[in-house]
Design a protein around this motif. Structure first.
Motif, PDB file in Angstrom:
ATOM      1  N   ASP A  52      -4.206  13.759   6.397  1.00  0.00           N
ATOM      2  CA  ASP A  52      -4.739  12.714   5.381  1.00  0.00           C
ATOM      3  C   ASP A  52      -3.597  12.266   4.445  1.00  0.00           C
ATOM      4  N   ASN A  53      -2.332  12.775   4.498  1.00  0.00           N
ATOM      5  CA  ASN A  53      -1.206  12.522   3.531  1.00  0.00           C
ATOM      6  C   ASN A  53      -0.627  11.032   3.495  1.00  0.00           C
ATOM      7  N   MET A  54      -1.032  10.367   2.417  1.00  0.00           N
ATOM      8  CA  MET A  54      -0.888   8.804   2.441  1.00  0.00           C
ATOM      9  C   MET A  54       0.716   8.531   2.341  1.00  0.00           C
ATOM     10  N   SER A  55       1.625   9.583   1.748  1.00  0.00           N
ATOM     11  CA  SER A  55       3.003   9.269   1.667  1.00  0.00           C
ATOM     12  C   SER A  55       3.704   9.391   3.163  1.00  0.00           C
ATOM     13  N   LEU A  56       2.943   9.746   4.092  1.00  0.00           N
ATOM     14  CA  LEU A  56       3.617   9.742   5.593  1.00  0.00           C
ATOM     15  C   LEU A  56       3.894   8.321   5.728  1.00  0.00           C
ATOM     16  N   SER A  57       5.090   8.131   6.463  1.00  0.00           N
ATOM     17  CA  SER A  57       5.525   6.918   6.910  1.00  0.00           C
ATOM     18  C   SER A  57       4.419   6.120   7.815  1.00  0.00           C
ATOM     19  N   LYS A  58       4.324   4.813   7.687  1.00  0.00           N
ATOM     20  CA  LYS A  58       3.316   3.927   8.356  1.00  0.00           C
ATOM     21  C   LYS A  58       3.759   3.925   9.829  1.00  0.00           C
ATOM     22  N   GLU A  59       5.154   4.178  10.003  1.00  0.00           N
ATOM     23  CA  GLU A  59       5.760   4.115  11.401  1.00  0.00           C
ATOM     24  C   GLU A  59       5.132   5.082  12.402  1.00  0.00           C
ATOM     25  N   LEU A  60       4.690   6.282  11.557  1.00  0.00           N
ATOM     26  CA  LEU A  60       4.506   7.493  12.461  1.00  0.00           C
ATOM     27  C   LEU A  60       3.123   7.280  13.104  1.00  0.00           C
ATOM     28  N   GLY A  61       2.970   7.585  14.369  1.00  0.00           N
ATOM     29  CA  GLY A  61       1.622   7.489  15.109  1.00  0.00           C
ATOM     30  C   GLY A  61       0.747   8.569  15.088  1.00  0.00           C
ATOM     31  N   THR A  62      -0.379   8.644  15.726  1.00  0.00           N
ATOM     32  CA  THR A  62      -1.399   9.798  15.780  1.00  0.00           C
ATOM     33  C   THR A  62      -0.705  10.989  16.277  1.00  0.00           C
ATOM     34  N   ARG A  63       0.250  11.203  17.223  1.00  0.00           N
ATOM     35  CA  ARG A  63       0.780  12.399  17.487  1.00  0.00           C
ATOM     36  C   ARG A  63       1.525  12.815  16.332  1.00  0.00           C
ATOM     37  N   HIS A  64       2.205  12.087  15.416  1.00  0.00           N
ATOM     38  CA  HIS A  64       3.239  12.610  14.408  1.00  0.00           C
ATOM     39  C   HIS A  64       2.150  13.155  13.301  1.00  0.00           C
ATOM     40  N   ARG A  65       0.963  12.453  13.224  1.00  0.00           N
ATOM     41  CA  ARG A  65      -0.045  12.703  12.056  1.00  0.00           C
ATOM     42  C   ARG A  65      -0.633  14.164  12.480  1.00  0.00           C
ATOM     43  N   ALA A  66      -0.874  14.258  13.821  1.00  0.00           N
ATOM     44  CA  ALA A  66      -1.717  15.552  14.193  1.00  0.00           C
ATOM     45  C   ALA A  66      -0.682  16.555  13.954  1.00  0.00           C
ATOM     46  N   ALA A  67       0.582  16.463  14.211  1.00  0.00           N
ATOM     47  CA  ALA A  67       1.433  17.544  13.914  1.00  0.00           C
ATOM     48  C   ALA A  67       1.675  18.060  12.459  1.00  0.00           C
ATOM     49  N   VAL A  68       1.552  16.819  11.773  1.00  0.00           N
ATOM     50  CA  VAL A  68       1.471  17.325  10.101  1.00  0.00           C
ATOM     51  C   VAL A  68       0.425  17.931   9.774  1.00  0.00           C
ATOM     52  N   GLY A  69      -0.643  17.558  10.312  1.00  0.00           N
ATOM     53  CA  GLY A  69      -2.307  18.227  10.257  1.00  0.00           C
ATOM     54  C   GLY A  69      -2.324  19.441  10.405  1.00  0.00           C
TER      55      GLY A  69
END
Length: 286
Positions: free
Chosen positions: A207-224
């Motif tokens: 849920d980190n709003m500071s992550l780049s908008k270019e990142l897709g679901t795969r990258h957000r799941a990795a950070v999550g």
């Protein structure tokens, strides 16, 4: 002066009202000890272990406040204990549900077979080379991939969302798993020790709003997953073929194979040092 004798010593001991320990009391204590052991063993395999360690710290603070008679802190504890219990149930709700499901499926014969999983070797240099080989190949052909390497915090609850594999790490297997239009390519692969334990696993999105908008679901799941565990995650973009690495809730983009090799080798070295210190401590205790 009265002379001491064995009878006098025995008489002084008999004055104490010691409780009588019966066989059923011993059985009861063994069952309680076994239940506590199984609870701790289960918690250690989930992210609840981190929360549990936080609870231990709170308990230590409460104990010190009681000894030092810190009345304000004790008042805060007394007035928040009821709310705290409800909060714990809410926080641990996924883990509690998982535990009840496991209890219904458990083989109680195997429950009594106690083995220490800590003796298993963490990821080896050979496995790291197999990983690097697969990652370079998938990056070259823009094959999207999400590889999670488990460390201290267990990922059992996420492993159960996927399909069990339990196979040794090999570049060929990893490439086949993430190949386009194959049944296992969607989702994450989880690696424990030197095995691919599961594929197509679902991970929590950050849920980190500071992550780049270019990142897709795969990258957000990795950070999550790195926000709720100490795992290391490798991501390959399906659009660009670029390699990224996530750790501790942060993501490092556009890394090369040398960077990955150094980072993974460092993680292995850190785990080996911890294991060696733990082994030395056990030797001293013995």
């Amino acid at each position: 002066m009265q002379q001491f004798s064995f009878d006098m010593i025995w008489e002084s001991f008999t004055k104490f009202d010691l409780p009588m320990i019966r066989i059923k009391d011993v059985i009861e204590m063994c069952l309680i000890a076994f239940a506590i052991y199984q609870l701790l063993k289960w918690i250690r395999g989930t992210r609840a272990w981190t929360l549990f360690k936080g609870m231990i710290i709170i308990f230590i603070v409460f104990f010190l406040a009681s000894v030092l008679k810190l009345h304000t802190i004790l008042w805060v504890f007394r007035n928040t204990i009821n709310v705290g219990i409800i909060a714990l149930v809410i926080v641990f709700q996924p883990e509690l549900r998982s535990a009840l499901e496991q209890l219904g499926r458990r083989d109680f014969v195997s429950t009594f077979m106690i083995f220490d999983d800590d003796n298993k070797e963490r990821i080896t240099l050979q496995s790291i080379e197999e990983l690097i080989k697969a990652i370079n190949q998938m990056s070259k052909y823009k094959t999207g991939a999400l590889i999670v390497i488990e460390r201290e915090v267990g990922l059992g609850e996420y492993e159960r969302t996927g399909i069990p594999i339990h196979a040794d790490i090999s570049s060929e297997l990893l490439i086949n798993i993430f190949e386009h239009n194959t049944p296992l390519h969607d989702g994450a692969v989880i690696i424990r020790h030197n095995q691919i334990v599961a594929a197509t696993c679902y991970l929590p999105l950050s849920d980190n709003m500071s992550l780049s908008k270019e990142l897709g679901t795969r990258h957000r799941a990795a950070v999550g997953i790195t926000e709720v565990s100490d795992s290391v995650v490798i991501i390959i973009s399906e659009e660009t073929g670029k390699i990224s690495m996530a750790m501790g809730g942060n993501i490092i983009r556009n890394v090369d194979s040398d960077y990955l090799r150094n980072k993974l080798a460092y993680q292995k070295k850190t785990a080996d040092i911890k294991k060696f210190k733990l082994w030395k401590g056990r030797q001293k205790d013995g």
